[in-house]
Design a protein around this motif. Structure first.
Motif, PDB file in Angstrom:
ATOM      1  N   ALA A 182      35.705  36.281  33.819  1.00 12.57           N
ATOM      2  CA  ALA A 182      36.236  36.912  35.024  1.00 12.57           C
ATOM      3  C   ALA A 182      36.766  35.854  35.980  1.00 12.57           C
ATOM      4  CB  ALA A 182      35.154  37.733  35.718  1.00 12.57           C
ATOM      5  N   GLN A 186      36.786  38.365  40.958  1.00  9.74           N
ATOM      6  CA  GLN A 186      36.132  39.439  40.209  1.00  9.74           C
ATOM      7  C   GLN A 186      34.636  39.189  40.084  1.00  9.74           C
ATOM      8  OE1 GLN A 186      38.526  39.030  36.713  1.00  9.74           O
ATOM      9  NE2 GLN A 186      40.041  40.558  37.353  1.00  9.74           N
ATOM     10  N   ASP A 190      31.744  41.680  41.481  1.00  4.31           N
ATOM     11  CA  ASP A 190      30.667  42.189  40.638  1.00  4.31           C
ATOM     12  C   ASP A 190      29.304  41.864  41.252  1.00  4.31           C
ATOM     13  OD1 ASP A 190      32.467  43.212  38.867  1.00  4.31           O
ATOM     14  OD2 ASP A 190      31.955  41.884  37.195  1.00  4.31           O
ATOM     15  N   GLY A 227      32.393  48.526  33.176  1.00  6.17           N
ATOM     16  CA  GLY A 227      32.770  47.219  32.647  1.00  6.17           C
ATOM     17  C   GLY A 227      32.954  46.153  33.697  1.00  6.17           C
ATOM     18  N   THR A 229      34.645  44.708  37.543  1.00  5.46           N
ATOM     19  CA  THR A 229      35.972  44.688  38.158  1.00  5.46           C
ATOM     20  C   THR A 229      37.016  43.962  37.321  1.00  5.46           C
ATOM     21  OG1 THR A 229      35.368  42.697  39.421  1.00  5.46           O
ATOM     22  CG2 THR A 229      34.975  44.830  40.467  1.00  5.46           C
ATOM     23  N   ALA A 230      36.595  43.235  36.279  1.00  2.17           N
ATOM     24  CA  ALA A 230      37.553  42.529  35.424  1.00  2.17           C
ATOM     25  C   ALA A 230      38.214  43.456  34.409  1.00  2.17           C
ATOM     26  CB  ALA A 230      36.862  41.380  34.695  1.00  2.17           C
ATOM     27  N   THR A 231      37.705  44.691  34.287  1.00  3.23           N
ATOM     28  CA  THR A 231      38.281  45.645  33.345  1.00  3.23           C
ATOM     29  C   THR A 231      39.158  46.651  34.083  1.00  3.23           C
ATOM     30  OG1 THR A 231      36.482  47.270  33.503  1.00  3.23           O
ATOM     31  CG2 THR A 231      36.197  45.438  31.951  1.00  3.23           C
ATOM     32  N   GLN A 232      40.063  47.277  33.360  1.00  2.00           N
ATOM     33  CA  GLN A 232      40.934  48.276  33.966  1.00  2.00           C
ATOM     34  C   GLN A 232      40.119  49.462  34.484  1.00  2.00           C
ATOM     35  OE1 GLN A 232      44.188  48.054  34.545  1.00  2.00           O
ATOM     36  NE2 GLN A 232      44.256  50.086  35.509  1.00  2.00           N
ATOM     37  N   GLY A 234      36.960  49.502  35.315  1.00  4.91           N
ATOM     38  CA  GLY A 234      36.150  49.074  36.452  1.00  4.91           C
ATOM     39  C   GLY A 234      36.969  48.935  37.715  1.00  4.91           C
TER      40      GLY A 234
END
Length: 271
Positions: A182, A186, A190, A227, A229-232, A234
């Protein structure tokens, strides 16, 4: 007079606080997006300015701890007196940061007691300091202590006396997110959401009650379970939580203060 080491600790704490303020998007909390909004621009500018007013008080707390050399009732009383003077100075500079001041104050003092301490030992030292009663504290209950008593929440004092468990959880979340690739923004988001997901935030309890607190905790968990904030997924969950909290006017300020504490501890090895 404070030493260069004490000043360095204070400046690191202020940098952690301003770093927390610079983080975006923070659900329900002031962040740089406010600089484009006339209704909230002044608040964010004020918070950035007043954060710098903490530095002299935090340096004095570090100096007091270094001079005392161990956690004692005398040190606790001195930190309380310095903290209340610093609250007044911050109020003159624009206000805010009360929770962050006390979290950072205990952590700065703990770092001054043992500059080589790792995060766990640092938290233990802070717990020892906070375990003593502040005999100079005002007899009139504060809003935070009143809410803590009403709902059985730990509050800022309970967090310190427990050895800052949410600061330690935030540090673990930072490390996990960084290891997963990340970005720093991000990873910090998290860490903030990790704190929000379980903290009994007295500011939220005051403004939104137990239902509001559970709602915010569930929303933070939802972002992490998607997942992070690094995932779509999230990121989309974070945007939805942010819009929801802003519409409701609910602000998890207690979580923001503890994130600043975690960022301070995270920066200590580089001092």
């Amino acid at each position: 007079m404070t030493s260069r080491e004490d000043d360095a600790l204070a400046q690191a704490a202020v940098a952690a606080l301003t770093g927390q303020l610079a983080l975006a998007p923070k659900p329900g909390l002031p962040d740089p997006r406010d600089l484009d909004a006339r209704s909230t621009r002044r608040e964010h500018d004020s918070l950035r300015w007043s954060a710098r007013a903490l530095a002299p008080g935090l340096a004095a707390m570090a100096a007091s701890a270094r001079r005392t050399g161990e956690a004692t009732p005398v040190l606790r009383a001195e930190l309380g007196a310095i903290g209340r003077c610093t609250e007044h100075s911050v109020g003159l500079a624009g206000g805010g940061h009360k929770g962050a001041l006390w979290a950072l104050g205990f952590l700065v003092a703990a770092a001054a007691l043992d500059p080589r301490a790792k995060a766990r030992e640092l938290a233990a030292n802070a717990r020892k300091i906070a375990g003593f009663n502040d005999k100079g504290a005002p007899k009139r209950p504060s809003r935070g202590s009143t809410i803590s008593a009403k709902y059985g929440a730990a509050g800022a004092r309970g967090e310190a006396r427990a050895g800052f468990p949410h600061v330690r959880r935030a540090l673990e979340a930072l490390a996990t997110a960084r290891d997963a690739g990340a970005t720093e923004n991000q990873a910090r988001l998290d860490a903030l959401l990790t704190v929000m997901s379980t903290l009994q935030d007295t500011e939220l309890l005051y403004t939104a009650g137990p239902f509001g607190l559970r709602h915010v905790q569930a929303g933070a968990r939802g972002v992490l379970e998607a997942g992070g904030t690094a995932t779509q997924a999230g990121a989309e969950a974070l945007a939805a939580l942010d819009a929801d909290l802003n519409e409701r006017g609910w602000s998890p300020r207690g979580s923001a203060g503890l994130l600043a504490g975690a960022l301070f501890v995270d920066a200590l090895p580089s001092l």
